[in-house]
Design a protein around this motif. Structure first.
Motif, PDB file in Angstrom:
ATOM      1  N   ARG A 118      27.139  28.240 -16.051  1.00  0.00           N
ATOM      2  CA  ARG A 118      27.609  27.503 -14.884  1.00  0.00           C
ATOM      3  C   ARG A 118      26.401  27.012 -14.111  1.00  0.00           C
ATOM      4  O   ARG A 118      25.410  27.724 -13.963  1.00  0.00           O
ATOM      5  N   GLY A 119      26.473  25.778 -13.636  1.00  0.00           N
ATOM      6  CA  GLY A 119      25.346  25.232 -12.898  1.00  0.00           C
ATOM      7  C   GLY A 119      25.649  23.843 -12.393  1.00  0.00           C
ATOM      8  O   GLY A 119      26.789  23.509 -12.073  1.00  0.00           O
ATOM      9  N   THR A 120      24.610  23.012 -12.371  1.00  0.00           N
ATOM     10  CA  THR A 120      24.714  21.639 -11.879  1.00  0.00           C
ATOM     11  C   THR A 120      24.359  20.669 -12.992  1.00  0.00           C
ATOM     12  O   THR A 120      23.434  20.912 -13.770  1.00  0.00           O
ATOM     13  N   LEU A 121      25.093  19.569 -13.081  1.00  0.00           N
ATOM     14  CA  LEU A 121      24.862  18.578 -14.126  1.00  0.00           C
ATOM     15  C   LEU A 121      23.635  17.731 -13.797  1.00  0.00           C
ATOM     16  O   LEU A 121      23.524  17.169 -12.707  1.00  0.00           O
ATOM     17  N   LYS A 122      22.716  17.631 -14.768  1.00  0.00           N
ATOM     18  CA  LYS A 122      21.529  16.800 -14.638  1.00  0.00           C
ATOM     19  C   LYS A 122      21.507  15.790 -15.773  1.00  0.00           C
ATOM     20  O   LYS A 122      21.608  16.150 -16.948  1.00  0.00           O
ATOM     21  N   LEU A 123      21.383  14.514 -15.441  1.00  0.00           N
ATOM     22  CA  LEU A 123      21.434  13.449 -16.439  1.00  0.00           C
ATOM     23  C   LEU A 123      20.129  13.342 -17.222  1.00  0.00           C
ATOM     24  O   LEU A 123      19.040  13.583 -16.690  1.00  0.00           O
ATOM     25  N   LEU A 124      20.255  12.950 -18.497  1.00  0.00           N
ATOM     26  CA  LEU A 124      19.096  12.658 -19.330  1.00  0.00           C
ATOM     27  C   LEU A 124      19.030  11.159 -19.626  1.00  0.00           C
ATOM     28  O   LEU A 124      18.076  10.490 -19.263  1.00  0.00           O
ATOM     29  N   THR A 125      20.009  10.643 -20.326  1.00  0.00           N
ATOM     30  CA  THR A 125      20.124   9.195 -20.593  1.00  0.00           C
ATOM     31  C   THR A 125      21.462   8.742 -20.012  1.00  0.00           C
ATOM     32  O   THR A 125      22.473   8.756 -20.709  1.00  0.00           O
ATOM     33  N   PRO A 126      21.480   8.381 -18.744  1.00  0.00           N
ATOM     34  CA  PRO A 126      22.749   8.170 -18.038  1.00  0.00           C
ATOM     35  C   PRO A 126      23.539   6.962 -18.515  1.00  0.00           C
ATOM     36  O   PRO A 126      22.996   5.988 -19.031  1.00  0.00           O
ATOM     37  N   LEU A 127      24.840   7.073 -18.328  1.00  0.00           N
ATOM     38  CA  LEU A 127      25.771   5.974 -18.527  1.00  0.00           C
ATOM     39  C   LEU A 127      26.140   5.392 -17.166  1.00  0.00           C
ATOM     40  O   LEU A 127      26.155   6.111 -16.164  1.00  0.00           O
ATOM     41  N   GLN A 128      26.455   4.108 -17.138  1.00  0.00           N
ATOM     42  CA  GLN A 128      26.955   3.493 -15.922  1.00  0.00           C
ATOM     43  C   GLN A 128      28.436   3.819 -15.765  1.00  0.00           C
ATOM     44  O   GLN A 128      29.213   3.666 -16.702  1.00  0.00           O
ATOM     45  N   VAL A 129      28.821   4.294 -14.584  1.00  0.00           N
ATOM     46  CA  VAL A 129      30.239   4.576 -14.331  1.00  0.00           C
ATOM     47  C   VAL A 129      31.006   3.256 -14.274  1.00  0.00           C
ATOM     48  O   VAL A 129      30.625   2.351 -13.534  1.00  0.00           O
ATOM     49  N   PRO A 130      32.085   3.103 -15.028  1.00  0.00           N
ATOM     50  CA  PRO A 130      32.871   1.866 -14.948  1.00  0.00           C
ATOM     51  C   PRO A 130      33.565   1.733 -13.590  1.00  0.00           C
ATOM     52  O   PRO A 130      33.959   2.723 -12.982  1.00  0.00           O
ATOM     53  N   GLU A 131      33.652   0.513 -13.125  1.00  0.00           N
ATOM     54  CA  GLU A 131      34.466   0.161 -11.964  1.00  0.00           C
ATOM     55  C   GLU A 131      33.927   0.635 -10.615  1.00  0.00           C
ATOM     56  O   GLU A 131      34.566   0.430  -9.589  1.00  0.00           O
ATOM     57  N   ARG A 132      32.752   1.256 -10.575  1.00  0.00           N
ATOM     58  CA  ARG A 132      32.152   1.651  -9.297  1.00  0.00           C
ATOM     59  C   ARG A 132      30.683   1.960  -9.529  1.00  0.00           C
ATOM     60  O   ARG A 132      30.278   2.283 -10.649  1.00  0.00           O
ATOM     61  N   PRO A 133      29.850   1.897  -8.484  1.00  0.00           N
ATOM     62  CA  PRO A 133      28.434   2.222  -8.652  1.00  0.00           C
ATOM     63  C   PRO A 133      28.249   3.697  -8.990  1.00  0.00           C
ATOM     64  O   PRO A 133      29.014   4.550  -8.556  1.00  0.00           O
ATOM     65  N   GLY A 134      27.218   3.981  -9.767  1.00  0.00           N
ATOM     66  CA  GLY A 134      26.908   5.369 -10.070  1.00  0.00           C
ATOM     67  C   GLY A 134      26.631   5.585 -11.542  1.00  0.00           C
ATOM     68  O   GLY A 134      26.918   4.731 -12.385  1.00  0.00           O
ATOM     69  N   GLU A 135      26.038   6.740 -11.849  1.00  0.00           N
ATOM     70  CA  GLU A 135      25.704   7.101 -13.221  1.00  0.00           C
ATOM     71  C   GLU A 135      26.393   8.412 -13.598  1.00  0.00           C
ATOM     72  O   GLU A 135      26.693   9.241 -12.744  1.00  0.00           O
ATOM     73  N   CYS A 136      26.601   8.578 -14.892  1.00  0.00           N
ATOM     74  CA  CYS A 136      27.329   9.761 -15.360  1.00  0.00           C
ATOM     75  C   CYS A 136      26.874  10.133 -16.764  1.00  0.00           C
ATOM     76  O   CYS A 136      26.157   9.386 -17.426  1.00  0.00           O
ATOM     77  N   ALA A 137      27.336  11.322 -17.224  1.00  0.00           N
ATOM     78  CA  ALA A 137      27.079  11.759 -18.596  1.00  0.00           C
ATOM     79  C   ALA A 137      28.297  11.557 -19.482  1.00  0.00           C
ATOM     80  O   ALA A 137      28.194  11.589 -20.703  1.00  0.00           O
ATOM     81  N   TYR A 138      29.450  11.358 -18.844  1.00  0.00           N
ATOM     82  CA  TYR A 138      30.705  11.189 -19.571  1.00  0.00           C
ATOM     83  C   TYR A 138      31.670  10.377 -18.726  1.00  0.00           C
ATOM     84  O   TYR A 138      31.718  10.537 -17.501  1.00  0.00           O
ATOM     85  N   TYR A 139      32.420   9.499 -19.381  1.00  0.00           N
ATOM     86  CA  TYR A 139      33.527   8.844 -18.686  1.00  0.00           C
ATOM     87  C   TYR A 139      34.637   8.527 -19.671  1.00  0.00           C
ATOM     88  O   TYR A 139      34.426   8.374 -20.875  1.00  0.00           O
TER      89      TYR A 139
END
Length: 233
Positions: free
Chosen positions: A50-71
């Motif tokens: 358990r912890g905090t998610l840290k991005l390595l090679t981020p994806l762009q979140v569809p339909e809104r600003p921001g980056e993610c690891a999964y969508y």
């Protein structure tokens, strides 16, 4: 006709029962495996961190600003279905039809106070991500993400996006394996489980799914039995 209905009801009952059994297996795994600090993860073992998610090679979140690891993005459009009635007249009804259902995932790190460990989402994985976009658009607008223009034919479109974003608290249960000088959590005999919920929340929601699956399976089995009874009479 009653025989066909009874058969379909039994198949649906079996599907709901299997769903509840899968939930029981997941609940058992969550309860049995104790949480491990990232620095103490050892290869070859089923591991919970358990912890905090840290991005390595981020994806762009569809339909809104921001980056993610999964969508996962799901887009539905209200469309008209035409069917012919027994008397020969045409009957039109509106129904929602899925016009896009797409998922993308990247590796990411789970980070706690002791360090971090790599998580591989790219294989067959059970992901529980929060809904971060839920919008309704009238037809005639551009309904495509990433510059893709979809023809919506003047009908309403509903768009939903679930995503795991940077800095999000994260729960991971998976098989720890060594890749070179790194340890990676991934799917093994059981699917990798990744969730934004806490362990307690996961257990509560899983128990609700188990109960619902069993109740629906019993009701459908009863309905199938009633259909078979009507056949004999």
């Amino acid at each position: 006709w009653n025989l066909v209905v009874a058969g379909l009801l039994l198949l649906m009952a079996a599907a709901f029962y299997y769903w509840s059994v899968s939930g029981e297996r997941r609940s058992q795994r969550i309860r049995q495996i104790q949480s491990t600090k990232c620095k103490d993860v050892e290869p070859g073992r089923l591991t919970e961190v358990r912890g905090t998610l840290k991005l390595l090679t981020p994806l762009q979140v569809p339909e809104r600003p921001g980056e993610c690891a999964y969508y996962r993005i799901e887009r539905q459009q209200l469309r008209s279905a035409v069917r012919r009635e027994a008397d020969g007249r045409l009957h039109t009804t509106d129904q929602w039809e899925t016009i896009e259902d797409r998922t993308e995932a990247r590796r990411f790190l789970v980070e706690d106070e002791s360090g971090s460990v790599l998580v591989d989402l790219r294989q067959d994985t059970e992901v529980d991500a929060p809904l971060i976009v839920d919008k309704h658009e009238e037809g005639g607008k551009n309904a495509g993400g990433f510059g893709l223009s979809l023809s919506v034919g003047g009908r309403p479109v509903e768009t939903k996006v679930w995503a795991l974003v940077a800095g999000q608290p994260i729960y991971v249960l998976g098989q720890a394996e060594r890749e070179g000088d790194k340890i990676v959590l991934k799917s093994g005999a059981d699917k990798l489980l990744v969730s934004y919920k806490s362990e307690e929340e996961l257990l509560r929601s899983t128990q609700q799914d188990i109960t619902l699956g069993k109740v629906v399976a019993v009701l459908l089995t009863g309905a199938a039995a009633a259909a078979f009874f009507l056949i004999k009479n």
